[in-house]
Design a protein around this motif. Structure first.
Motif, PDB file in Angstrom:
ATOM      1  N   ALA A 247       0.844  -1.193   0.000  1.00 41.83           N
ATOM      2  CA  ALA A 247       0.000   0.000   0.000  1.00 41.83           C
ATOM      3  C   ALA A 247       0.878   1.241   0.000  1.00 41.83           C
ATOM      4  O   ALA A 247       2.019   1.210   0.478  1.00 41.83           O
ATOM      5  N   VAL A 248       0.346   2.328  -0.548  1.00 43.07           N
ATOM      6  CA  VAL A 248       0.998   3.633  -0.462  1.00 43.07           C
ATOM      7  C   VAL A 248       0.457   4.335   0.778  1.00 43.07           C
ATOM      8  O   VAL A 248      -0.747   4.314   1.046  1.00 43.07           O
ATOM      9  N   LEU A 249       1.350   4.948   1.561  1.00 44.46           N
ATOM     10  CA  LEU A 249       0.959   5.646   2.782  1.00 44.46           C
ATOM     11  C   LEU A 249       0.953   7.153   2.542  1.00 44.46           C
ATOM     12  O   LEU A 249       1.626   7.643   1.650  1.00 44.46           O
ATOM     13  N   HIS A 250       0.184   7.862   3.366  1.00 41.67           N
ATOM     14  CA  HIS A 250      -0.040   9.288   3.145  1.00 41.67           C
ATOM     15  C   HIS A 250       0.072  10.092   4.426  1.00 41.67           C
ATOM     16  O   HIS A 250      -0.078   9.564   5.527  1.00 41.67           O
ATOM     17  N   GLU A 251       0.295  11.397   4.262  1.00 42.03           N
ATOM     18  CA  GLU A 251       0.166  12.348   5.356  1.00 42.03           C
ATOM     19  C   GLU A 251      -1.315  12.678   5.524  1.00 42.03           C
ATOM     20  O   GLU A 251      -2.117  12.426   4.616  1.00 42.03           O
ATOM     21  N   PRO A 252      -1.709  13.256   6.658  1.00 37.75           N
ATOM     22  CA  PRO A 252      -3.124  13.593   6.842  1.00 37.75           C
ATOM     23  C   PRO A 252      -3.678  14.500   5.752  1.00 37.75           C
ATOM     24  O   PRO A 252      -4.868  14.454   5.458  1.00 37.75           O
ATOM     25  N   ARG A 253      -2.822  15.319   5.128  1.00 37.96           N
ATOM     26  CA  ARG A 253      -3.289  16.215   4.062  1.00 37.96           C
ATOM     27  C   ARG A 253      -3.465  15.493   2.728  1.00 37.96           C
ATOM     28  O   ARG A 253      -3.943  16.073   1.762  1.00 37.96           O
ATOM     29  N   GLY A 254      -3.075  14.227   2.667  1.00 36.85           N
ATOM     30  CA  GLY A 254      -3.274  13.449   1.453  1.00 36.85           C
ATOM     31  C   GLY A 254      -2.039  13.221   0.622  1.00 36.85           C
ATOM     32  O   GLY A 254      -2.071  12.461  -0.348  1.00 36.85           O
ATOM     33  N   GLU A 255      -0.911  13.866   0.961  1.00 36.43           N
ATOM     34  CA  GLU A 255       0.316  13.680   0.207  1.00 36.43           C
ATOM     35  C   GLU A 255       0.929  12.317   0.529  1.00 36.43           C
ATOM     36  O   GLU A 255       1.009  11.933   1.691  1.00 36.43           O
ATOM     37  N   ALA A 256       1.374  11.596  -0.494  1.00 37.53           N
ATOM     38  CA  ALA A 256       2.071  10.326  -0.262  1.00 37.53           C
ATOM     39  C   ALA A 256       3.376  10.601   0.468  1.00 37.53           C
ATOM     40  O   ALA A 256       4.091  11.557   0.154  1.00 37.53           O
ATOM     41  N   ASN A 257       3.682   9.771   1.462  1.00 40.50           N
ATOM     42  CA  ASN A 257       4.945   9.947   2.201  1.00 40.50           C
ATOM     43  C   ASN A 257       5.600   8.614   2.531  1.00 40.50           C
ATOM     44  O   ASN A 257       6.430   8.539   3.436  1.00 40.50           O
ATOM     45  N   GLY A 258       5.237   7.560   1.790  1.00 46.25           N
ATOM     46  CA  GLY A 258       5.877   6.277   2.031  1.00 46.25           C
ATOM     47  C   GLY A 258       5.045   5.125   1.519  1.00 46.25           C
ATOM     48  O   GLY A 258       4.018   5.317   0.853  1.00 46.25           O
ATOM     49  N   VAL A 259       5.499   3.917   1.843  1.00 38.66           N
ATOM     50  CA  VAL A 259       4.786   2.711   1.429  1.00 38.66           C
ATOM     51  C   VAL A 259       4.835   1.681   2.547  1.00 38.66           C
ATOM     52  O   VAL A 259       5.673   1.748   3.451  1.00 38.66           O
ATOM     53  N   LEU A 260       3.939   0.735   2.449  1.00 41.35           N
ATOM     54  CA  LEU A 260       3.893  -0.414   3.351  1.00 41.35           C
ATOM     55  C   LEU A 260       4.282  -1.652   2.554  1.00 41.35           C
ATOM     56  O   LEU A 260       3.681  -1.946   1.515  1.00 41.35           O
ATOM     57  N   LEU A 261       5.322  -2.379   3.018  1.00 40.30           N
ATOM     58  CA  LEU A 261       5.741  -3.600   2.340  1.00 40.30           C
ATOM     59  C   LEU A 261       4.933  -4.785   2.827  1.00 40.30           C
ATOM     60  O   LEU A 261       4.274  -4.732   3.873  1.00 40.30           O
ATOM     61  N   ASP A 262       5.002  -5.887   2.075  1.00 36.30           N
ATOM     62  CA  ASP A 262       4.166  -7.043   2.399  1.00 36.30           C
ATOM     63  C   ASP A 262       4.562  -7.730   3.698  1.00 36.30           C
ATOM     64  O   ASP A 262       3.779  -8.511   4.245  1.00 36.30           O
ATOM     65  N   ASP A 263       5.769  -7.435   4.237  1.00 35.34           N
ATOM     66  CA  ASP A 263       6.144  -8.030   5.521  1.00 35.34           C
ATOM     67  C   ASP A 263       5.810  -7.108   6.694  1.00 35.34           C
ATOM     68  O   ASP A 263       6.177  -7.376   7.831  1.00 35.34           O
ATOM     69  N   GLY A 264       5.122  -5.977   6.405  1.00 35.92           N
ATOM     70  CA  GLY A 264       4.718  -5.055   7.452  1.00 35.92           C
ATOM     71  C   GLY A 264       5.672  -3.896   7.671  1.00 35.92           C
ATOM     72  O   GLY A 264       5.377  -2.995   8.466  1.00 35.92           O
ATOM     73  N   THR A 265       6.809  -3.874   6.966  1.00 38.42           N
ATOM     74  CA  THR A 265       7.766  -2.777   7.115  1.00 38.42           C
ATOM     75  C   THR A 265       7.178  -1.485   6.556  1.00 38.42           C
ATOM     76  O   THR A 265       6.628  -1.474   5.453  1.00 38.42           O
ATOM     77  N   VAL A 266       7.307  -0.403   7.332  1.00 38.29           N
ATOM     78  CA  VAL A 266       6.885   0.922   6.879  1.00 38.29           C
ATOM     79  C   VAL A 266       8.105   1.652   6.324  1.00 38.29           C
ATOM     80  O   VAL A 266       9.131   1.754   7.004  1.00 38.29           O
ATOM     81  N   VAL A 267       8.010   2.130   5.098  1.00 40.37           N
ATOM     82  CA  VAL A 267       9.081   2.898   4.452  1.00 40.37           C
ATOM     83  C   VAL A 267       8.596   4.331   4.313  1.00 40.37           C
ATOM     84  O   VAL A 267       7.524   4.579   3.748  1.00 40.37           O
ATOM     85  N   ARG A 268       9.369   5.292   4.825  1.00 38.60           N
ATOM     86  CA  ARG A 268       8.982   6.699   4.753  1.00 38.60           C
ATOM     87  C   ARG A 268       9.932   7.501   3.863  1.00 38.60           C
ATOM     88  O   ARG A 268      11.144   7.260   3.863  1.00 38.60           O
TER      89      ARG A 268
END
Length: 245
Positions: free
Chosen positions: A132-153
């Motif tokens: 999944a692509v992760l976002h800031e509260p304002r809607g801007e993308a700021n990272g991704v979620l990998l399939d092993d649960g790692t958060v990349v910012r």
């Protein structure tokens, strides 16, 4: 300004105002009056500081929470728990700016403000498939979620520039600074690519980014100031909060 950006900005301001009000002796605003969302927690999301700044629900919904509530949240809500969230929903993406989170089984509710924990980052690498692509509260993308649960910012500007490499379903190798704790695994990207032989540098956040330099530097873990923890010392405790059980 588009309707989506206007709604997200309103959500950010409303949740911030509600957090300040709820920290006072008598709450001025009642989060229960906001729209309600129910779901099951799949995992936490982490800031570059190592604080929990949200949840990913089992259906993929991204829930944003004030990072100052990190300690309270991990004691009240754990992956696998069913929760009720009150907050504002984004129009274009499955995302909620939460004013409160309640554990349906225990009734424990997290809302307001709290202490912040500072954790050391170390050089780290991670690889996997983007879930999944992760976002800031304002809607801007700021990272991704990998399939092993790692958060990349990444800084939002870099996430936009490198969007082609951050699409859901693609393989990603990331190198940077990170941490692993009871709350999850996080990597603050310095280089990304499809594998370790084809890497693109990720620029560090600029001091003045047009959105307020202190907010950006805080989000990327380089802010000049930290909120005071419950004991009054900057950053509270260096130790990660340990969920019960």
């Amino acid at each position: 300004m588009s309707r989506v950006k206007s709604a997200l900005l309103a959500a950010t301001l409303l949740v911030g105002t509600a957090g300040l009000a709820l920290a006072q002796q008598g709450p001025t605003y009642d989060p229960a009056q906001l729209p309600e969302l129910k779901g099951k927690v799949a995992q936490y999301t982490l800031t570059p500081r190592g604080d929990v700044d949200g949840l990913i629900l089992a259906d993929g919904t991204e829930v944003h929470i004030n990072p100052a509530l990190s300690a309270e949240l991990v004691f009240a809500v754990r992956p696998g728990d069913s929760v009720t969230i009150h907050g504002l929903k984004a129009r274009a993406v499955p995302m909620v700016a939460a004013a409160s989170v309640t554990n349906d089984a225990t009734g424990a509710t997290v809302a307001g403000r709290g202490g912040r924990f500072m954790r050391a980052r170390t050089p780290m690498e991670a690889q996997g498939t983007i879930k999944a692509v992760l976002h800031e509260p304002r809607g801007e993308a700021n990272g991704v979620l990998l399939d092993d649960g790692t958060v990349v910012r990444l800084p939002p500007a870099e996430a936009t520039r490198l969007a082609a490499q951050l699409a859901v379903g693609q393989k990603l190798f990331v190198r940077g600074d990170g941490l692993t704790s009871l709350l999850g695994r996080l990597v603050l990207a310095r280089q990304i690519g499809p594998d370790s032989t084809k890497l693109t540098d990720v620029a560090r956040p600029r001091m003045h980014d047009g959105h307020g330099h202190r907010g950006m530097m805080e989000r990327m873990g380089r802010g000049p100031m930290m909120e005071r923890g419950p004991m009054g010392a900057p950053g509270g405790s260096d130790a990660a909060p340990r969920p019960p059980g």
